[in-house]
Design a protein around this motif. Structure first.
Motif, PDB file in Angstrom:
ATOM      1  N   THR A 261       0.873  -1.255   0.090  1.00  0.00           N
ATOM      2  CA  THR A 261      -0.130   0.080  -0.187  1.00  0.00           C
ATOM      3  C   THR A 261       0.925   1.524  -0.038  1.00  0.00           C
ATOM      4  N   THR A 262       0.568   2.275  -0.753  1.00  0.00           N
ATOM      5  CA  THR A 262       1.108   3.668  -0.914  1.00  0.00           C
ATOM      6  C   THR A 262       0.286   4.798  -0.979  1.00  0.00           C
ATOM      7  N   ALA A 263       0.577   5.802  -0.176  1.00  0.00           N
ATOM      8  CA  ALA A 263      -0.116   6.918  -0.093  1.00  0.00           C
ATOM      9  C   ALA A 263       0.880   8.233  -0.377  1.00  0.00           C
ATOM     10  N   ALA A 264       0.606   9.177  -1.162  1.00  0.00           N
ATOM     11  CA  ALA A 264       1.463  10.148  -1.704  1.00  0.00           C
ATOM     12  C   ALA A 264       0.748  11.636  -1.771  1.00  0.00           C
ATOM     13  N   TYR A 265       1.296  12.603  -1.301  1.00  0.00           N
ATOM     14  CA  TYR A 265       0.554  13.936  -1.532  1.00  0.00           C
ATOM     15  C   TYR A 265       1.790  14.844  -2.045  1.00  0.00           C
ATOM     16  N   ASN A 266       1.572  15.676  -2.645  1.00  0.00           N
ATOM     17  CA  ASN A 266       2.401  17.026  -2.984  1.00  0.00           C
ATOM     18  C   ASN A 266       1.346  18.192  -3.020  1.00  0.00           C
ATOM     19  N   THR A 267       2.045  19.337  -2.381  1.00  0.00           N
ATOM     20  CA  THR A 267       1.320  20.561  -2.632  1.00  0.00           C
ATOM     21  C   THR A 267       1.285  21.422  -3.783  1.00  0.00           C
ATOM     22  N   LYS A 838     -13.447  15.673 -14.707  1.00  0.00           N
ATOM     23  CA  LYS A 838     -12.841  14.333 -15.000  1.00  0.00           C
ATOM     24  C   LYS A 838     -11.194  14.432 -14.997  1.00  0.00           C
ATOM     25  N   GLN A 839     -10.774  15.195 -14.229  1.00  0.00           N
ATOM     26  CA  GLN A 839      -9.310  15.406 -13.975  1.00  0.00           C
ATOM     27  C   GLN A 839      -8.947  14.382 -13.168  1.00  0.00           C
ATOM     28  N   ASN A 840      -9.485  13.602 -12.553  1.00  0.00           N
ATOM     29  CA  ASN A 840      -8.773  12.846 -11.534  1.00  0.00           C
ATOM     30  C   ASN A 840      -9.055  11.360 -12.455  1.00  0.00           C
ATOM     31  N   ASN A 841      -8.306  10.164 -11.683  1.00  0.00           N
ATOM     32  CA  ASN A 841      -8.585   8.998 -12.450  1.00  0.00           C
ATOM     33  C   ASN A 841      -7.906   7.893 -11.542  1.00  0.00           C
ATOM     34  N   ASN A 911      -5.411   8.710  -8.823  1.00  0.00           N
ATOM     35  CA  ASN A 911      -4.678   9.800  -8.642  1.00  0.00           C
ATOM     36  C   ASN A 911      -5.594  10.809  -8.810  1.00  0.00           C
ATOM     37  N   PHE A 912      -5.238  12.042  -7.829  1.00  0.00           N
ATOM     38  CA  PHE A 912      -6.153  13.085  -7.724  1.00  0.00           C
ATOM     39  C   PHE A 912      -4.934  14.422  -7.845  1.00  0.00           C
TER      40      PHE A 912
END
Length: 912
Positions: A261-267, A838-841, A911-912
């Motif tokens: 499992t992986t989680a990532a976020y960037n500002t 529809k910008q996320n997938n 992906n968001f």
């Protein structure tokens, strides 16, 4: 006359003004064909002019044209370049509408590459090299539960082995050279082991999560550093702080209880110039083979700061703490008797699984990158880096006779043999010990620790000396300190361990307890091998066993490159020189005043040059040459893991020649490369003490004389051809292929020389290896891969690979050749657009490796022929062939690994 001149001047001014004011506006929106979303930051220019702009956050652009007709050129990393004709009248605004861009599989993903002058990528130098670039999207899709090395299998002259050993135990060879002769770089910093040049992929288990792309540069490569790139250079470029805000969460499962499992976020880069990216991963699995469990985490934190257009900073820290149980090579007869997944390194204690062989490590890596655009012609890139490694590997301690096994009948050999470890019996034997203090007559599990601290700086200044001439020069400084010792990880029922040893001085090669003082110690502490715990908890000095030594290695180098390039021709010359110092400190086996060894310094250098020519626009040829004088590794400088200096080491000599041709068109690109690399003057020396009076050769020697045995490595010559291509006949169909045909041989005789303390030769023994095949890499490989998009964002891909002329990993004139084999991998991908506009997938991926479940030998570490006797001491038992003990043409007494059978993994990512 003056009046006429004035009229002419006025007319010219009016014509110029008419041209200036005959302008119109051009607008449009650039759309990612895959995601159906706008692409920010795309370059839009009018061909033949300096007029240009870039798209906004929604992919929109607007620019003023000073010409009535022309072409818009759209370029962006990761997408195919697009050219659009336009015609605009004076004062008119035309909207080109939605312009869909197609991903270019031959380019890199959209990344912010920090340390641009440090990371030596093939695209940054005009003169070509033999190169394969693996994009982030391909890494994410295809690595699954495998090591990062799995992503490199579809490259010519690259062979991946050792996967059957367990998580992180794979190895790669490039053009027939093993990992200590291939340079590995992370964001421009060297990551090969400073002591022996080796790579341990378990330390980099998180690389598949953090890599933006991998570039395999075969042969001389484009690196400007004085590094050991005999076979090639592999560049890992990590993610940095992204321009856009966003992130993802993903989970994956696979064969043998694999879970990740992986989680990532960037500002994104905010208005104040700051940005942060964070990622965390956890993985675990039982492993394909028996007794190869593994578990680990990965973390990645990146801080970016861009105060203005001239300066850019990025600080990142990443680490991948892990532990995994290991499998070692065994006889083919053992696999045939107990199954291809057989492993005898584990057992059970009171019904609980216990492994004797566990690798555990935690190696955080930090680097600070600074890119400085000094002016329009000068830029400076600098990276400060550090890493701190803690961990090691476990094994049995005490006499091997005290290890107890469960015995089983081997139906292949007809004998009763040791199989799985009987920890219950070992534990009971230890409990029966009178005082509970173990000695060599007992059994415990030890951990061999390999801790280090590594600091360095690489800085490169790039100067445009003219329109076509660029100069790079810089420095490379490193310092490394490694600590090596053993500690008890499991007493197995004992309450302590005691041992004694004589303390060396500088005059006794082999310590004699009758002439040297001795020291005893008893350890009572055992240490947790959890990689997080091991990072912060080191054994005290009085709790170490067997050995305790450290080394300091310092490195200083300078490098430079000069390149000339115009539209059709390029040429470069580059060189580097470095000084490397070594010193060893032994705290366990030496008296205090003799613990520090002599400091040794060695100077090395390299020089490379080449040129390229482009003709008929689509065709180009190149030729490069390079020479290396490479310093010996630390482990060969000091004899037998003592402070005794090896007086016979010298720099290794490497000569590389390569040439190539490439063709590029819109639908088809291909490159053909030829190479020849020679490697010689390798020296490995051991020393010992003559046990009794006698002779060596014709020279009398006395008991106690120090005898050096110098093994001079035979010259290796590696030559071959490589082909790779990309074919795109349809917008939804990609075809890739590669082929490599090599001839990797030993040249001449291997020479073993015995010398006395004054280095006078006593005896020379020659072994004929001339023409013997170099092993541990398939010399002939072919591969074909395809990707077809059936529906928008729904695709299937397959890769076929064939391996031939793979030899055992031994040095022999008649080296054993393994049976050829082929593999097929299959993957299915689907991307579903979600969210507002529809910008996320959400993406789905399924991999099946070795789809046809081929059974094959991936490597051998011995060279036993079918005509060899089963028992050298009892020839009457016959040969392997006469006893029918032959598997697929190979004697079943050989040691090695079977390759992995069919494996699978599946993942879902938002992906968001």
């Amino acid at each position: 006359m003056k009046t006429i001149k004035n009229w002419i001047l006025t007319g010219l001014l009016l014509m110029a003004a008419s041209t200036v004011f005959s302008q119109g506006k051009i607008t449009g929106t650039l759309i990612d064909e895959q995601l159906n979303a706008g692409i920010p930051g795309v370059n839009v220019t009018i061909k033949g002019t300096s007029i240009g702009t870039s798209t906004d956050m929604d992919g929109k652009f607007s620019l003023q044209s000073t010409v009535a007709t022309g072409q818009i050129v759209i370029t962006f990393i990761g997408f195919e370049t697009k050219t659009i004709d336009f015609s605009v009248k004076n004062g008119q605004t035309i909207d080109l509408g939605a312009i869909r861009l197609t991903e270019d599989t031959s380019q890199l993903d959209e990344v912010i590459v920090v340390g641009k002058g440090i990371i030596d990528l093939a695209k940054d130098r005009k003169t070509p090299i033999a190169v394969t670039t693996i994009k982030s999207s391909e890494i994410v899709e295809k690595v699954g539960s495998s090591d990062i090395t799995q992503t490199m299998v579809n490259s010519p002259s690259v062979y991946v082995s050792g996967q059957a050993g367990g998580f992180g135990d794979s190895r790669i060879s490039v053009r027939g050279f093993q990992q200590d002769n291939t340079a590995f770089l992370l964001n421009g910093q060297p990551i090969n082991g400073m002591e022996d040049g080796k790579m341990y992929w378990s330390n980099w288990s998180g690389m598949s999560d953090i890599a933006n792309f991998i570039q395999i540069q075969r042969g001389l490569g484009s690196s400007k550093l004085a590094i050991s790139s005999v076979g090639g250079t592999v560049n890992f470029v990590t993610k940095a702080t992204d321009k856009k805000e966003g992130g993802f969460v993903s989970t994956g499962v696979g064969n043998d209880s694999f879970l990740k499992t992986t989680a990532a976020y960037n500002t994104g880069i905010m208005k104040n110039g700051f940005g942060v990216s964070v990622m965390m991963t956890h993985w675990q699995g039982e492993g394909y083979n028996e007794g190869t469990r593994g578990e680990g985490q990965n973390y990645f934190i990146s801080f970016g700061y861009k105060p203005n257009d001239r300066h850019s900073f990025n600080f990142l820290i990443t680490g991948a703490p892990q532990e995994h149980d290991q499998n070692f090579t065994k006889r083919i007869s053992d696999y045939l008797a107990f199954g291809r997944k057989y492993n005898n390194n584990y057992g059970y204690l009171n019904g609980k699984y216990v492994s004797e062989r566990v690798n555990f490590y935690h190696k955080p890596v930090a680097n600070l990158n600074w890119d400085f655009n000094i002016n329009s012609t000068t830029s400076l890139s600098t990276v400060l880096y550090a890493s701190w490694g803690r961990g090691g590997g476990t094994g049995n301690y005490g006499s091997s006779a005290n290890k107890r096994y469960v015995k089983q009948l081997n139906p292949i050999t007809g004998s009763i043999q040791d199989t799985y470890i009987d920890f219950d019996q070992i534990y009971d034997n230890n409990l029966a010990d009178a005082d509970g203090i173990g000695t060599n007559s007992n059994y415990a599990i030890r951990a061999s620790m390999n801790n280090h601290e590594w600091y360095g700086i690489v800085s490169n200044l790039k100067k445009e000396l003219g329109k076509n001439l660029n100069l790079n020069f810089g420095l490379d400084l490193r310092t490394y300190n490694g600590d090596h010792y053993r500690q008890i990880s499991n007493f197995m029922g004992l309450r302590g361990w005691s041992e004694s040893r004589p303390l060396r001085d500088n005059t006794h090669v082999v310590p004699n307890p009758n002439t040297l003082p001795s020291q005893s110690n008893t350890v009572t502490e055992s240490y947790n091998i959890d990689p997080w715990h091991a990072f912060f908890n080191n054994a005290a000095g009085n709790q170490k066993i067997d050995y305790d030594y450290s080394e300091t290695i310092s490195y200083g180098g300078v490098f430079g490159q000069l390149e000339y390039a115009n539209d059709n021709f390029s040429a470069f010359v580059q060189g580097a020189v470095s000084n490397q110092t070594h010193q060893r400190f032994d705290y366990y086996d030496y008296q205090e005043e003799f613990q520090d060894s002599e400091k040794i310094s060695n100077i090395g250098y390299n020089v490379k040059g080449g040129s390229a020519y482009i003709f008929a626009e689509q065709h180009s040829v190149y030729a490069n040459a390079g020479y290396y004088s490479r310093q010996p590794y630390h482990d060969n400088i000091y004899l037998n893991f003592t402070n005794q200096v090896n007086p016979l080491t010298e720099n290794e000599k490497v000569l590389g020649l390569e040439a190539g041709y490439s063709f590029k068109s819109r639908m088809f690109t291909a490159s053909l490369n030829a190479y020849r690399t020679t490697w010689e003057d390798r020296v490995v020396t051991t020393s010992g003490v003559q046990a009794a009076d006698g002779t060596i050769g014709t020279t009398p020697v006395l008991a106690g004389d120090v005898i050096f045995t110098e093994n001079q490595g035979v010259k290796q010559v590696h030559s071959g051809l490589e082909l790779d291509f990309v074919f795109k006949p349809l917008s939804n169909l990609d075809v890739k292929g590669f082929a490599s045909v090599g001839n990797w041989e030993y040249d001449g005789n291997a020479i073993s020389t015995k010398r006395d303390e004054n280095l006078n030769p006593l005896e020379v023994t020659e072994t004929d290896l001339d023409g013997g095949k170099v092993g541990d890499g398939a010399q002939t490989t072919f591969g074909l891969g395809t990707r077809y998009e059936f529906l928008p964002r729904f695709s299937i891909d397959a890769d076929w690979r064939y391996y031939e002329k793979l030899h055992a990993n031994v040095a022999a004139k008649e080296n054993l050749e393994l049976p050829s084999y082929y593999l097929v991998d299959l993957g299915i991908s689907y991307k579903m657009l979600v969210g507002k506009n529809k910008q996320n997938n959400v993406s789905f991926r399924i991999n099946v490796n070795n789809l046809l479940n081929q059974i094959y030998l991936s490597e051998l570490t011995s060279n036993t022929k079918t005509t060899d006797n089963i028992s050298s001491s009892n020839p009457s038992l016959g040969t392997y062939q006469s006893n029918g003990r032959v598997y697929n043409g190979i004697a079943d007494g050989n040691f090695g690994y079977f390759g992995l059978g069919r494996t699978w993994n599946a993942s879902i990512r938002y992906n968001f």
